[in-house]
Design a protein around this motif. Structure first.
Motif, mmCIF file in Angstrom:
data_model
loop_
_atom_site.group_PDB
_atom_site.id
_atom_site.type_symbol
_atom_site.label_atom_id
_atom_site.label_comp_id
_atom_site.label_asym_id
_atom_site.label_seq_id
_atom_site.Cartn_x
_atom_site.Cartn_y
_atom_site.Cartn_z
ATOM 1 N N ASP A 161 0.689 -1.174 0.116
ATOM 2 C CA ASP A 161 0.127 0.155 -0.007
ATOM 3 C C ASP A 161 0.951 1.220 -0.033
ATOM 4 O OD1 ASP A 161 -2.364 -1.434 -0.109
ATOM 5 O OD2 ASP A 161 -2.515 -1.628 2.019
ATOM 6 N N PHE A 162 1.701 1.508 0.863
ATOM 7 C CA PHE A 162 2.507 2.626 1.125
ATOM 8 C C PHE A 162 3.952 2.107 1.179
ATOM 9 C CE2 PHE A 162 3.222 6.913 3.528
ATOM 10 C CZ PHE A 162 3.921 7.373 2.448
ATOM 11 N N LEU A 163 5.074 2.372 0.326
ATOM 12 C CA LEU A 163 6.346 2.158 0.550
ATOM 13 C C LEU A 163 7.122 3.408 1.110
ATOM 14 C CD1 LEU A 163 9.013 0.406 0.142
ATOM 15 C CD2 LEU A 163 8.756 0.991 -2.460
ATOM 16 N N VAL A 164 7.810 3.048 2.056
ATOM 17 C CA VAL A 164 8.740 4.276 2.508
ATOM 18 C C VAL A 164 10.230 3.860 2.180
ATOM 19 C CG1 VAL A 164 9.460 5.935 4.389
ATOM 20 C CG2 VAL A 164 7.050 5.507 3.855
ATOM 21 N N ASP A 165 10.853 4.708 1.887
ATOM 22 C CA ASP A 165 12.444 4.317 1.383
ATOM 23 C C ASP A 165 13.368 5.499 2.198
ATOM 24 O OD1 ASP A 165 14.704 3.286 0.417
ATOM 25 O OD2 ASP A 165 14.958 4.545 -1.140
ATOM 26 N N GLU A 175 12.958 2.863 -7.451
ATOM 27 C CA GLU A 175 12.858 2.213 -8.918
ATOM 28 C C GLU A 175 12.419 0.566 -8.890
ATOM 29 O OE1 GLU A 175 15.817 3.836 -12.218
ATOM 30 O OE2 GLU A 175 16.902 3.716 -10.570
ATOM 31 N N LEU A 176 13.184 0.005 -8.053
ATOM 32 C CA LEU A 176 13.140 -1.280 -7.894
ATOM 33 C C LEU A 176 11.741 -1.983 -7.602
ATOM 34 C CD1 LEU A 176 16.383 -2.645 -6.586
ATOM 35 C CD2 LEU A 176 15.659 -2.939 -8.814
ATOM 36 N N PHE A 177 11.034 -1.219 -6.563
ATOM 37 C CA PHE A 177 9.555 -1.811 -5.933
ATOM 38 C C PHE A 177 8.630 -0.918 -5.965
ATOM 39 C CE2 PHE A 177 13.595 -3.545 -3.718
ATOM 40 C CZ PHE A 177 13.518 -4.654 -3.929
ATOM 41 N N GLY A 178 8.897 0.443 -6.795
ATOM 42 C CA GLY A 178 7.657 1.171 -6.847
ATOM 43 C C GLY A 178 6.577 0.962 -7.395
ATOM 44 N N ARG A 183 1.569 3.771 -3.252
ATOM 45 C CA ARG A 183 2.468 4.910 -3.114
ATOM 46 C C ARG A 183 3.616 4.528 -2.575
ATOM 47 N NH1 ARG A 183 0.170 8.591 1.207
ATOM 48 N NH2 ARG A 183 1.749 9.786 0.666
ATOM 49 N N GLY A 184 4.616 5.540 -2.928
ATOM 50 C CA GLY A 184 6.095 5.322 -2.768
ATOM 51 C C GLY A 184 6.488 6.742 -2.238
ATOM 52 N N LEU A 185 7.468 6.564 -1.139
ATOM 53 C CA LEU A 185 8.050 7.914 -0.782
ATOM 54 C C LEU A 185 9.413 7.740 -0.397
ATOM 55 C CD1 LEU A 185 7.493 10.972 -0.082
ATOM 56 C CD2 LEU A 185 7.116 10.163 2.389
ATOM 57 N N GLY A 186 10.302 8.423 -0.891
ATOM 58 C CA GLY A 186 11.651 8.405 -0.519
ATOM 59 C C GLY A 186 12.067 9.600 0.100
ATOM 60 N N VAL A 187 12.811 9.490 1.196
ATOM 61 C CA VAL A 187 13.318 10.934 2.077
ATOM 62 C C VAL A 187 14.874 10.538 2.195
ATOM 63 C CG1 VAL A 187 13.023 11.634 4.514
ATOM 64 C CG2 VAL A 187 11.243 10.345 3.397
ATOM 65 N N ASP A 188 15.233 11.915 2.093
ATOM 66 C CA ASP A 188 16.693 11.915 2.009
ATOM 67 C C ASP A 188 17.000 13.397 2.702
ATOM 68 O OD1 ASP A 188 19.166 9.885 0.706
ATOM 69 O OD2 ASP A 188 19.698 11.909 0.888
ATOM 70 N N LEU A 228 5.630 -0.751 4.285
ATOM 71 C CA LEU A 228 7.058 -1.476 4.122
ATOM 72 C C LEU A 228 7.887 -0.325 4.132
ATOM 73 C CD1 LEU A 228 9.081 -3.746 3.197
ATOM 74 C CD2 LEU A 228 8.646 -3.118 0.892
ATOM 75 N N ILE A 229 9.117 -0.513 5.236
ATOM 76 C CA ILE A 229 10.113 0.414 5.061
ATOM 77 C C ILE A 229 11.488 0.018 4.686
ATOM 78 C CG2 ILE A 229 11.341 1.887 6.723
ATOM 79 C CD1 ILE A 229 9.009 2.325 8.293
ATOM 80 N N ILE A 230 11.969 0.710 3.985
ATOM 81 C CA ILE A 230 13.291 -0.017 3.645
ATOM 82 C C ILE A 230 14.411 1.121 3.818
ATOM 83 C CG2 ILE A 230 14.895 -0.572 1.498
ATOM 84 C CD1 ILE A 230 12.425 -1.216 -0.197
#
Length: 329
Positions: A161-165, A175-178, A183-188, A228-230
């Motif tokens: 449902d909601f992936l957070v990297d 790119e791999l799992f989006g 929804r996917g969100l990357g934080v940096d 899911l958090i990576i």
């Protein structure tokens, strides 16, 4: 609409505000553009050929109506079609009604492609100038393809449902799992890395994925938001790895998963001096201990031997003691 009616029917009030917010030709054009990519005001100026003050006014009204989301990243503010709420639902329906064959819409999309191309070229230039440090580290451990294949097996093919990297860097995990995520969100923290990530997500057509400027010790997310958090090759940079694990646990849904990828203990002190590594890998025992303090069960599920750096993959879930629904599967 009367004041009493508004108080009695807040959802109807939100819908009315969203309808008013969308009811203007330029705003409809903006919605079509923001459905494709995150854009700054200056980028919208390039595409739409209107003044910055005018577009800023439109964006402010659309934000207040819940049609778009605004995210500040340093001196820049990015805008995107809203992800949640009545305004988001209306925006999605409005965008679906846009005629792709309309000449005006086609011109907007062509100009958007030019802006995204320029963004990609700028990101590629930065990466080319700084790629040597990443290439150097890659030669010290197992090939990335092997790590990614193992990670793919751990995560599995189920819908997310909601992936957070966390610490997304160049956005590789998105790119791999989006494509598996709603929804996917990357934080940096790195603005330069976020620029690269945005460009790569644009190229991949992953419109369901976004990136945000933020600290892994204070994530811009609500409690229990992520399924899911990576945390991929990030923890060794953290000032306080235990606190970072606790913060990830905070935003993890009750039956969600955390996948941690990082180095096992090693003795390469040069990585501290040359590449700002604060920690020289982690033992399964200390990761498990940090997990327990954050009410997570961590298991080392894969070990990939390298020379001299070996990589571990840990899978974490919230402990049964913290579950409101009984033991976790």
């Amino acid at each position: 609409m009367s004041y009493d009616f508004c108080r009695a029917h807040p959802a109807m009030t939100d819908l009315l505000a969203a309808l008013k917010g969308a009811a203007e030709p330029t705003r409809l054009r903006i919605l079509g553009l923001l459905a494709r990519a995150e854009l700054t005001v200056s980028e919208l100026v390039q595409i739409l050929g209107q003044s910055q003050p005018r577009l800023s006014r439109h964006l402010k009204l659309m934000d207040e109506a819940g049609l778009i989301d605004r995210f500040r990243e340093g001196a820049w503010v990015f805008h995107r079609r809203a992800a949640e709420g009545v305004g988001a639902e209306l925006a999605a329906r409005v965008v679906a009604l846009i005629d792709d064959s309309d000449p005006g819409h086609q011109r907007d999309m062509a100009r958007l492609d030019q802006v995204l191309k320029a963004r990609t070229e700028a990101a590629a230039a930065y990466f080319a100038a700084n790629a040597a440090q990443w290439d150097r580290i890659r030669t010290l451990h197992v090939p990335e393809a092997e790590v990614e294949a193992a990670l793919d097996r751990v995560i599995g093919a189920d819908r997310i449902d909601f992936l957070v990297d966390i610490g997304t860097g160049t956005g590789r995990m998105l790119e791999l799992f989006g494509a598996r995520a709603g929804r996917g969100l990357g934080v940096d923290l790195s603005h330069e890395m976020l620029a690269i990530a945005r460009a790569r997500l644009d190229q991949a057509g992953l419109v369901n994925c976004q990136v945000r400027h933020g600290d892994l010790h204070a994530l811009p997310l609500a409690d229990g938001a992520a399924d899911l958090i990576i945390v991929h090759q990030v923890l060794h940079f953290a000032a306080d790895p235990q606190a970072a694990i606790a913060e990830a646990a905070r935003v993890l849904a009750q039956r969600g998963r955390i996948v941690l990828v990082d180095f096992l203990p090693h003795g390469l002190e040069e990585l501290r001096d040359r590449h700002a590594h604060r920690r020289l890998g982690f033992t399964p025992r200390e990761v498990a201990a940090w997990g327990r303090s954050a009410h997570l069960d961590f298991d080392l599920v894969a070990t990939l031997a390298g020379d001299p750096l070996s990589v571990g993959i840990w899978l974490g879930r919230k402990t049964a003691a913290t579950s409101k629904d009984g033991p976790l599967p």
